[in-house]
Motif scaffolding. Structure first.
Motif, PDB file in Angstrom:
ATOM      1  N   THR A   1     -54.497  14.682  70.904  1.00 46.06           N
ATOM      2  CA  THR A   1     -54.020  13.496  71.624  1.00 46.06           C
ATOM      3  C   THR A   1     -52.528  12.662  71.661  1.00 46.06           C
ATOM      4  OG1 THR A   1     -56.644  12.562  70.731  1.00 46.06           O
ATOM      5  CG2 THR A   1     -54.490  10.972  71.535  1.00 46.06           C
ATOM      6  N   LEU A   2     -52.296  12.516  73.037  1.00 48.97           N
ATOM      7  CA  LEU A   2     -51.025  12.307  73.071  1.00 48.97           C
ATOM      8  C   LEU A   2     -50.788  10.708  73.941  1.00 48.97           C
ATOM      9  CD1 LEU A   2     -47.756  12.758  73.015  1.00 48.97           C
ATOM     10  CD2 LEU A   2     -48.064  13.516  75.968  1.00 48.97           C
ATOM     11  N   VAL A   3     -50.167   9.741  72.830  1.00 45.44           N
ATOM     12  CA  VAL A   3     -50.541   8.669  73.184  1.00 45.44           C
ATOM     13  C   VAL A   3     -49.604   7.994  73.547  1.00 45.44           C
ATOM     14  CG1 VAL A   3     -51.302   6.327  72.303  1.00 45.44           C
ATOM     15  CG2 VAL A   3     -52.109   8.438  70.781  1.00 45.44           C
ATOM     16  N   LEU A   4     -49.656   7.089  74.533  1.00 43.99           N
ATOM     17  CA  LEU A   4     -48.311   6.229  75.989  1.00 43.99           C
ATOM     18  C   LEU A   4     -48.605   4.609  75.562  1.00 43.99           C
ATOM     19  CD1 LEU A   4     -46.620   5.747  77.950  1.00 43.99           C
ATOM     20  CD2 LEU A   4     -48.679   5.426  79.285  1.00 43.99           C
ATOM     21  N   ALA A   5     -47.316   4.552  75.022  1.00 40.87           N
ATOM     22  CA  ALA A   5     -47.348   3.430  73.965  1.00 40.87           C
ATOM     23  C   ALA A   5     -45.683   2.487  74.239  1.00 40.87           C
ATOM     24  CB  ALA A   5     -47.651   3.174  72.135  1.00 40.87           C
ATOM     25  N   ASP A   6     -45.590   1.643  74.176  1.00 39.61           N
ATOM     26  CA  ASP A   6     -44.009   1.300  74.337  1.00 39.61           C
ATOM     27  C   ASP A   6     -43.429   1.833  73.273  1.00 39.61           C
ATOM     28  OD1 ASP A   6     -41.631  -0.353  75.475  1.00 39.61           O
ATOM     29  OD2 ASP A   6     -42.199  -0.831  73.265  1.00 39.61           O
ATOM     30  N   PRO A   7     -41.735   2.578  73.293  1.00 38.28           N
ATOM     31  CA  PRO A   7     -41.503   3.405  71.983  1.00 38.28           C
ATOM     32  C   PRO A   7     -40.532   1.990  70.790  1.00 38.28           C
ATOM     33  CG  PRO A   7     -40.896   3.413  74.039  1.00 38.28           C
ATOM     34  CD  PRO A   7     -41.135   2.340  74.380  1.00 38.28           C
ATOM     35  N   SER A   8     -41.130   0.922  71.311  1.00 25.68           N
ATOM     36  CA  SER A   8     -40.784  -0.012  69.937  1.00 25.68           C
ATOM     37  C   SER A   8     -41.999   0.239  68.588  1.00 25.68           C
ATOM     38  CB  SER A   8     -40.604  -1.567  69.635  1.00 25.68           C
ATOM     39  OG  SER A   8     -40.405  -1.901  70.812  1.00 25.68           O
ATOM     40  N   TYR A   9     -42.922   0.457  68.881  1.00 33.18           N
ATOM     41  CA  TYR A   9     -44.044   0.247  67.441  1.00 33.18           C
ATOM     42  C   TYR A   9     -44.441   2.477  67.716  1.00 33.18           C
ATOM     43  CZ  TYR A   9     -44.436  -4.291  66.811  1.00 33.18           C
ATOM     44  OH  TYR A   9     -44.549  -5.548  66.759  1.00 33.18           O
ATOM     45  N   ALA A  10     -44.462   2.566  68.889  1.00 31.82           N
ATOM     46  CA  ALA A  10     -44.717   4.379  68.980  1.00 31.82           C
ATOM     47  C   ALA A  10     -44.517   4.975  68.108  1.00 31.82           C
ATOM     48  CB  ALA A  10     -44.202   4.652  69.961  1.00 31.82           C
ATOM     49  N   PRO A  11     -43.332   4.960  67.351  1.00 28.11           N
ATOM     50  CA  PRO A  11     -43.409   5.304  65.386  1.00 28.11           C
ATOM     51  C   PRO A  11     -44.555   5.003  64.620  1.00 28.11           C
ATOM     52  CG  PRO A  11     -41.479   5.269  66.202  1.00 28.11           C
ATOM     53  CD  PRO A  11     -42.509   4.480  67.047  1.00 28.11           C
ATOM     54  N   PHE A  12     -45.051   4.037  64.480  1.00 27.97           N
ATOM     55  CA  PHE A  12     -45.725   3.471  63.428  1.00 27.97           C
ATOM     56  C   PHE A  12     -47.482   4.263  63.577  1.00 27.97           C
ATOM     57  CE2 PHE A  12     -43.110   0.009  63.648  1.00 27.97           C
ATOM     58  CZ  PHE A  12     -42.731  -0.326  62.275  1.00 27.97           C
ATOM     59  N   ILE A  13     -47.992   4.900  65.134  1.00 31.63           N
ATOM     60  CA  ILE A  13     -48.945   5.242  65.977  1.00 31.63           C
ATOM     61  C   ILE A  13     -48.322   6.309  64.878  1.00 31.63           C
ATOM     62  CG2 ILE A  13     -50.159   5.952  67.736  1.00 31.63           C
ATOM     63  CD1 ILE A  13     -49.011   4.160  68.954  1.00 31.63           C
ATOM     64  N   THR A  14     -47.569   7.373  64.877  1.00 27.11           N
ATOM     65  CA  THR A  14     -47.880   8.422  64.819  1.00 27.11           C
ATOM     66  C   THR A  14     -47.284   8.782  62.886  1.00 27.11           C
ATOM     67  OG1 THR A  14     -47.039   9.416  66.890  1.00 27.11           O
ATOM     68  CG2 THR A  14     -46.156  10.643  64.459  1.00 27.11           C
ATOM     69  N   ALA A  15     -47.142   8.043  62.158  1.00 28.95           N
ATOM     70  CA  ALA A  15     -46.771   7.559  60.972  1.00 28.95           C
ATOM     71  C   ALA A  15     -48.318   7.607  60.309  1.00 28.95           C
ATOM     72  CB  ALA A  15     -46.096   6.803  60.857  1.00 28.95           C
ATOM     73  N   PHE A  16     -49.093   6.615  61.003  1.00 31.84           N
ATOM     74  CA  PHE A  16     -50.082   6.486  60.287  1.00 31.84           C
ATOM     75  C   PHE A  16     -51.651   7.036  60.698  1.00 31.84           C
ATOM     76  CE2 PHE A  16     -47.400   2.280  59.284  1.00 31.84           C
ATOM     77  CZ  PHE A  16     -47.732   2.461  57.869  1.00 31.84           C
ATOM     78  N   SER A  17     -51.867   7.377  62.004  1.00 28.76           N
ATOM     79  CA  SER A  17     -52.597   7.636  62.651  1.00 28.76           C
ATOM     80  C   SER A  17     -52.485   9.509  62.447  1.00 28.76           C
ATOM     81  CB  SER A  17     -53.050   7.571  63.976  1.00 28.76           C
ATOM     82  OG  SER A  17     -52.040   7.894  64.815  1.00 28.76           O
ATOM     83  N   GLY A  18     -51.199  10.423  62.553  1.00 28.20           N
ATOM     84  CA  GLY A  18     -50.832  11.385  63.044  1.00 28.20           C
ATOM     85  C   GLY A  18     -50.923  11.905  64.187  1.00 28.20           C
ATOM     86  N   ARG A  19     -51.589  11.378  64.912  1.00 24.89           N
ATOM     87  CA  ARG A  19     -51.108  11.487  66.756  1.00 24.89           C
ATOM     88  C   ARG A  19     -50.179  11.423  66.753  1.00 24.89           C
ATOM     89  NH1 ARG A  19     -54.178  13.791  64.509  1.00 24.89           N
ATOM     90  NH2 ARG A  19     -56.840  12.734  64.763  1.00 24.89           N
ATOM     91  N   ARG A  20     -49.569  12.160  67.971  1.00 21.67           N
ATOM     92  CA  ARG A  20     -48.587  12.424  69.189  1.00 21.67           C
ATOM     93  C   ARG A  20     -48.444  10.667  70.191  1.00 21.67           C
ATOM     94  NH1 ARG A  20     -48.450  17.010  72.214  1.00 21.67           N
ATOM     95  NH2 ARG A  20     -50.611  16.985  72.348  1.00 21.67           N
ATOM     96  N   THR A  21     -47.390  10.526  69.807  1.00 15.79           N
ATOM     97  CA  THR A  21     -46.327   9.805  70.954  1.00 15.79           C
ATOM     98  C   THR A  21     -45.621   9.903  72.479  1.00 15.79           C
ATOM     99  OG1 THR A  21     -45.146   8.636  69.616  1.00 15.79           O
ATOM    100  CG2 THR A  21     -47.497   7.632  69.191  1.00 15.79           C
ATOM    101  N   TYR A  22     -45.838   9.627  73.170  1.00  8.66           N
ATOM    102  CA  TYR A  22     -45.163   9.735  74.427  1.00  8.66           C
ATOM    103  C   TYR A  22     -43.293  10.181  74.109  1.00  8.66           C
ATOM    104  CZ  TYR A  22     -42.564  10.743  79.054  1.00  8.66           C
ATOM    105  OH  TYR A  22     -42.812  11.164  80.212  1.00  8.66           O
ATOM    106  N   ALA A  23     -43.332   9.053  73.664  1.00  8.99           N
ATOM    107  CA  ALA A  23     -41.347   7.941  73.374  1.00  8.99           C
ATOM    108  C   ALA A  23     -41.430   7.665  72.004  1.00  8.99           C
ATOM    109  CB  ALA A  23     -41.357   7.732  74.986  1.00  8.99           C
ATOM    110  N   SER A  24     -41.376   8.006  70.829  1.00  8.63           N
ATOM    111  CA  SER A  24     -41.113   7.750  69.700  1.00  8.63           C
ATOM    112  C   SER A  24     -39.927   7.813  68.775  1.00  8.63           C
ATOM    113  CB  SER A  24     -42.260   8.672  69.168  1.00  8.63           C
ATOM    114  OG  SER A  24     -42.380   8.010  67.585  1.00  8.63           O
ATOM    115  N   HIS A  25     -39.885   8.261  67.913  1.00 11.31           N
ATOM    116  CA  HIS A  25     -39.195   7.916  67.769  1.00 11.31           C
ATOM    117  C   HIS A  25     -37.363   9.056  68.565  1.00 11.31           C
ATOM    118  CE1 HIS A  25     -35.374   8.596  64.219  1.00 11.31           C
ATOM    119  NE2 HIS A  25     -35.283   7.045  64.057  1.00 11.31           N
ATOM    120  N   GLY A  26     -35.836   7.853  68.542  1.00 12.56           N
ATOM    121  CA  GLY A  26     -35.268   8.463  69.278  1.00 12.56           C
ATOM    122  C   GLY A  26     -34.651  10.020  68.944  1.00 12.56           C
TER     123      GLY A  26
END
Length: 201
Positions: A103-128
């Protein structure tokens, strides 16, 4: 109080173990000062302490100023959460249970790091500093959420960028994102604050 105060710079105290390392470093510095004879030279010792304070205080002061700016939303186009709502946590739990490691989730970078931290799923643009080509990915994700691209362009971008899901919360909606413009986005989970949609090819 330090651990639960609503500032991100406190994570450095928790995760970086600054307190125990700071104590150990102080013990080591004292031993070096006395063995080298520098402790008896009061002016030099004072100068060394002042230099250490100047070098070490820069980062916490900058981080505190940055966190205060995020809290006041002074820049108008950045968001930051200090206490996440339960609805968001439910979304993270759903991603963790109902999606796979590809899974690769597209989300605004403001909140994307939380998706990875709590779900273990990758995000497109996360921690800078941990996202390759972050500036490009951040700009592209913002363009998508600002509806800069047509539905056809969005769908064409999804495959080479490997997006599988889109996270839509009040942040993405703030930029004007309208899920209804994209018939290929199939909602899989929703609650009062968020919608998680799967991108159908």
């Amino acid at each position: 109080v330090l651990f639960f105060s609503p500032f991100f710079f406190q994570r450095r105290l928790v995760q970086g173990w600054q307190f125990p390392l700071g104590f150990l470093a102080a013990v080591g510095a004292e031993a070096l000062l006395y063995r080298s004879g520098l402790a008896q030279r009061r002016r030099l010792k004072t100068s060394l302490v002042a230099l250490a304070l100047v070098l070490l205080l820069g980062s916490p002061v900058y981080q505190l100023a940055n966190d205060l700016a995020l809290m006041s939303n002074a820049r108008g186009r950045e968001f930051s959460a200090f206490y996440l709502p339960r609805t968001f946590m439910d979304g993270y739990a759903w991603l963790k249970k109902q999606t796979g490691p590809d899974t690769l989730v597209l989300a605004d970078p403001s909140y994307a790091p939380f998706i990875t931290a709590f779900s273990g799923r990758r995000t497109y643009a996360s921690h800078g500093v941990e996202t390759l080509n972050y500036d490009r990915k951040r700009a592209l994700s913002r363009e998508v959420f600002e509806n800069t691209h047509t539905a056809e362009d969005f769908q064409r971008l999804a495959q080479p960028e490997r997006w599988t899901h889109v996270w839509v919360s009040s942040v993405e909606k703030y930029f004007g994102f309208d899920l209804n413009r994209y018939p290929f986005l199939a909602p899989q989970f929703s609650n009062a604050d968020i919608v998680i949609a799967k991108i159908q090819q």
